[in-house]
Design a protein around this motif. Structure first.
Motif, PDB file in Angstrom:
ATOM      1  N   ASN A  64       0.853  -1.180   0.000  1.00  0.00           N
ATOM      2  CA  ASN A  64       0.000   0.000   0.000  1.00  0.00           C
ATOM      3  C   ASN A  64       0.902   1.249   0.000  1.00  0.00           C
ATOM      4  OD1 ASN A  64      -1.576   2.219   0.802  1.00  0.00           O
ATOM      5  ND2 ASN A  64      -2.984   0.914   1.954  1.00  0.00           N
ATOM      6  N   PRO A  65       0.933   2.005  -1.097  1.00  0.00           N
ATOM      7  CA  PRO A  65       1.863   3.149  -1.145  1.00  0.00           C
ATOM      8  C   PRO A  65       1.633   4.168  -0.040  1.00  0.00           C
ATOM      9  CG  PRO A  65       0.403   3.117  -3.063  1.00  0.00           C
ATOM     10  CD  PRO A  65       0.183   1.824  -2.335  1.00  0.00           C
ATOM     11  N   GLU A  66       0.388   4.381   0.353  1.00  0.00           N
ATOM     12  CA  GLU A  66       0.128   5.367   1.414  1.00  0.00           C
ATOM     13  C   GLU A  66       0.777   4.934   2.725  1.00  0.00           C
ATOM     14  OE1 GLU A  66      -3.850   6.664   1.920  1.00  0.00           O
ATOM     15  OE2 GLU A  66      -3.940   7.582  -0.067  1.00  0.00           O
ATOM     16  N   THR A  67       0.712   3.636   3.018  1.00  0.00           N
ATOM     17  CA  THR A  67       1.329   3.151   4.252  1.00  0.00           C
ATOM     18  C   THR A  67       2.843   3.287   4.184  1.00  0.00           C
ATOM     19  OG1 THR A  67      -0.466   1.564   4.380  1.00  0.00           O
ATOM     20  CG2 THR A  67       1.355   1.235   5.890  1.00  0.00           C
ATOM     21  N   GLU A  68       3.409   3.054   3.017  1.00  0.00           N
ATOM     22  CA  GLU A  68       4.863   3.231   2.863  1.00  0.00           C
ATOM     23  C   GLU A  68       5.251   4.675   3.152  1.00  0.00           C
ATOM     24  OE1 GLU A  68       7.232   0.869   2.303  1.00  0.00           O
ATOM     25  OE2 GLU A  68       5.552  -0.484   2.605  1.00  0.00           O
ATOM     26  N   ILE A  69       4.419   5.610   2.687  1.00  0.00           N
ATOM     27  CA  ILE A  69       4.723   7.033   2.863  1.00  0.00           C
ATOM     28  C   ILE A  69       4.495   7.463   4.315  1.00  0.00           C
ATOM     29  CG2 ILE A  69       3.976   9.374   2.254  1.00  0.00           C
ATOM     30  CD1 ILE A  69       3.317   8.167  -0.575  1.00  0.00           C
ATOM     31  N   PHE A  70       3.369   7.086   4.874  1.00  0.00           N
ATOM     32  CA  PHE A  70       2.994   7.607   6.199  1.00  0.00           C
ATOM     33  C   PHE A  70       3.624   6.838   7.359  1.00  0.00           C
ATOM     34  CE2 PHE A  70      -1.144   8.821   3.901  1.00  0.00           C
ATOM     35  CZ  PHE A  70      -0.600  10.014   3.481  1.00  0.00           C
TER      36      PHE A  70
END
Ligand SMILES: [Zn+2]
Length: 254
Positions: free
Chosen positions: A153-159
């Motif tokens: 999940n890209p959002e989880t990688e970022i956040f």
């Protein structure tokens, strides 16, 4: 009163992360009490109560589990009390502790887990606020001693990025607090094995937002596992997310 005048006018505006200059902060008990009863701190207490209601409504707090803390001066941290449901807190339930964990204002007993929050704040200067909770899916990973999957999940990688995993130790001890504090240098989300989750940020709303983010990731990961597993993207693609993470001011982990 000197310190109260320096406090921001509203925690919901630009100064909610309570920036302070070195050496600043209330010194005498009278100054501490004035600061504790100031309008700015009252507003922050109200915000913590609101976050407690949200956290409780999302099933992140069983019984009186979980706690919040915000560093409001060099040697002053506002924190939630023990033995009170986080869904039903009042501003008058809050207390001040110093960076050694000793209560310096407020009528209720401070949470026993504040030592872990302080251990992060002492080591990681970017950490002004900590949130601890037992959200069921992230806590399931913590009970299993496992980190959630990466590159799904890209959002989880970022956040969130890489979650820290703190080995089990007796809750409320300095030993456990120190393990968590060391992990806080590199991770803004830490799973306490056999216990729950702690997140930190520059302000308490962002710390809670990270709690929501990691719980959503763990929830959807467990469901994805049940329907056949994840489709992971490559480390190369994950690296393309790092500039976004950096631009948002998250901790460098690579
Ligand atoms: Zn807990």
């Amino acid at each position: 009163m000197k310190t109260a005048k320096k406090a921001p006018e509203t925690v919901l505006g630009i100064d909610k992360d309570f920036m302070w200059a070195p050496g600043e902060g209330p010194q005498t008990q009278e100054e501490i009490d004035d600061f504790f009863n100031s309008a700015a701190i009252h507003e922050l207490k109200q915000l913590i109560c609101e976050l407690g209601r949200r956290s409780y409504a999302k099933n992140y707090n069983d019984g009186n589990g979980g706690n919040f803390s915000v560093r409001v001066a060099k040697n002053v941290v506002l924190c939630t009390p023990t033995m009170v449901s986080k869904g039903f807190m009042k501003p008058s339930d809050m207390c001040f502790v110093n960076m050694n964990g000793e209560k310096i204002a407020g009528s209720r007993r401070r949470t026993s887990e504040v030592l872990a929050h302080l251990a992060i704040m002492k080591r990681q200067p970017l950490a002004k606020a900590c949130c601890h909770a037992h959200p069921p899916h992230a806590t399931a990973f913590a009970l299993a001693g496992k980190k959630p999957p990466r590159n799904v999940n890209p959002e989880t990688e970022i956040f969130i990025g890489d979650v820290g995993l703190a080995p089990y130790d007796t809750p409320g001890t300095q030993r456990l607090a120190d393990k968590i504090g060391e992990l806080g240098l590199k991770h803004d989300c830490i799973f306490m094995v056999n216990h729950g989750v702690i997140t930190w940020a520059s302000d308490i709303e962002t710390a809670f937002w990270k709690m929501e983010n990691v719980e959503a990731h763990c929830y959807t990961s467990i469901i994805a596992q049940a329907i056949g597993g994840f489709q992971q993207f490559s480390d190369e693609k994950a690296k393309e997310l790092l500039p976004i993470r950096d631009s948002l001011g998250f901790v460098e982990q690579y």
